[in-house]
Design an enzyme around this catalytic site. Structure first.
Site, PDB file in Angstrom:
ATOM      1  N   ASP A  25       0.870  -1.183   0.000  1.00 35.61           N
ATOM      2  CA  ASP A  25       0.000   0.000   0.000  1.00 35.61           C
ATOM      3  C   ASP A  25       0.908   1.235   0.000  1.00 35.61           C
ATOM      4  O   ASP A  25       2.136   1.118  -0.140  1.00 35.61           O
ATOM      5  CB  ASP A  25      -1.000  -0.034   1.171  1.00 35.61           C
ATOM      6  CG  ASP A  25      -0.334   0.157   2.538  1.00 35.61           C
ATOM      7  OD1 ASP A  25       0.910   0.245   2.590  1.00 35.61           O
ATOM      8  OD2 ASP A  25      -1.062   0.215   3.547  1.00 35.61           O
ATOM      9  N   CYS A  76       3.279  -3.130   4.018  1.00 30.38           N
ATOM     10  CA  CYS A  76       2.402  -2.027   4.418  1.00 30.38           C
ATOM     11  C   CYS A  76       3.093  -1.312   5.573  1.00 30.38           C
ATOM     12  O   CYS A  76       4.302  -1.485   5.769  1.00 30.38           O
ATOM     13  CB  CYS A  76       0.983  -2.518   4.751  1.00 30.38           C
ATOM     14  SG  CYS A  76       0.819  -3.529   6.228  1.00 30.38           S
ATOM     15  N   THR A 117       2.833  -1.729   8.852  1.00 30.63           N
ATOM     16  CA  THR A 117       3.272  -2.682   9.876  1.00 30.63           C
ATOM     17  C   THR A 117       3.554  -4.073   9.341  1.00 30.63           C
ATOM     18  O   THR A 117       4.172  -4.886  10.036  1.00 30.63           O
ATOM     19  CB  THR A 117       2.167  -2.839  10.939  1.00 30.63           C
ATOM     20  OG1 THR A 117       0.983  -3.300  10.265  1.00 30.63           O
ATOM     21  CG2 THR A 117       1.882  -1.525  11.652  1.00 30.63           C
ATOM     22  N   HIS A 172       9.763 -24.032   8.935  1.00 32.15           N
ATOM     23  CA  HIS A 172       8.729 -24.706   9.731  1.00 32.15           C
ATOM     24  C   HIS A 172       7.327 -24.530   9.172  1.00 32.15           C
ATOM     25  O   HIS A 172       6.501 -25.429   9.290  1.00 32.15           O
ATOM     26  CB  HIS A 172       8.740 -24.172  11.171  1.00 32.15           C
ATOM     27  CG  HIS A 172       9.957 -24.586  11.947  1.00 32.15           C
ATOM     28  ND1 HIS A 172       9.976 -24.638  13.322  1.00 32.15           N
ATOM     29  CD2 HIS A 172      11.193 -24.974  11.550  1.00 32.15           C
ATOM     30  CE1 HIS A 172      11.178 -25.041  13.741  1.00 32.15           C
ATOM     31  NE2 HIS A 172      11.939 -25.239  12.681  1.00 32.15           N
ATOM     32  N   HIS A 185       6.975 -30.967  10.344  1.00 27.99           N
ATOM     33  CA  HIS A 185       6.344 -29.684  10.021  1.00 27.99           C
ATOM     34  C   HIS A 185       5.280 -29.830   8.929  1.00 27.99           C
ATOM     35  O   HIS A 185       4.341 -29.047   8.870  1.00 27.99           O
ATOM     36  CB  HIS A 185       7.406 -28.670   9.592  1.00 27.99           C
ATOM     37  CG  HIS A 185       8.461 -28.456  10.631  1.00 27.99           C
ATOM     38  ND1 HIS A 185       8.168 -27.945  11.871  1.00 27.99           N
ATOM     39  CD2 HIS A 185       9.787 -28.733  10.631  1.00 27.99           C
ATOM     40  CE1 HIS A 185       9.277 -27.885  12.593  1.00 27.99           C
ATOM     41  NE2 HIS A 185      10.275 -28.362  11.863  1.00 27.99           N
TER      42      HIS A 185
END
Ligand code: RB5
Length: 155
Positions: free
Chosen positions: A8, A65, A67, A98, A133
């Site tokens: 963004d 973005c 965060t 993992h 995993h």
């Protein structure tokens, strides 16, 4: 290796740094936007990148973005997507080894460009370990199939 990239407005500057780095490394990529600093909505770019990764048009996605959180939450709504927000190098390789993460999400307001580049390099070069995993990733995939309509049993 083909990489789908998106951001963004709040992730645009860091995305440009990442794109320059991918170009320097000679990696194939496509930028799905945004292309300007005009305010926009991160789910729109998360969806474009996530759908293209889901459809195997690209091996991995990188989303940015402010965060990394909103854009990863949105990407993870697309079936088959395992988007990991990483702000450190340990998470970058663990998310591949993992969790078989197929999208890396970064926050421009959280990590500086130098760390972000290290995270990108480590994410792209780390391999899923499979084994124990795989069973866990399969369980994540199974959650996508759970019926949420009335009468569905989710426990
Ligand atoms: C945009 O201001 C910001 O909310 C967005 O980039 C992101 O950080 C959301 O999770």
């Amino acid at each position: 290796m083909k990489i789908a990239v998106g951001s963004d407005h709040a992730g645009l500057s860091l995305k440009k740094v990442i794109i320059s780095h991918l170009e320097q490394k000679g990696l194939e990529f496509k930028d799905f936007g945004t292309y300007t600093e005009d305010s926009c909505d991160y789910p729109d770019y998360a969806e474009k990148v996530a759908v293209n990764v889901r459809d195997k048009n690209f091996d991995f996605g990188i989303l940015v973005c402010g965060t990394g959180i909103g854009i990863s939450i949105a990407a993870n709504k697309v079936e088959g997507i395992r988007a990991a927000v990483c702000a450190d190098t340990f998470s970058a390789h663990a998310s591949r080894e993992h969790n078989d993460a197929n999208i890396l999400a970064l926050g421009e307001r959280v990590v500086g460009p130098g760390l972000a580049i290290d995270i990108v390099d480590i994410f792209l070069s780390s391999k899923f370990e499979g084994g124990r995993h795989q069973k866990r990733v399969d369980k994540i995939t199974a959650i996508e199939k759970i019926r949420n309509d009335f009468g569905g049993k989710n426990e």
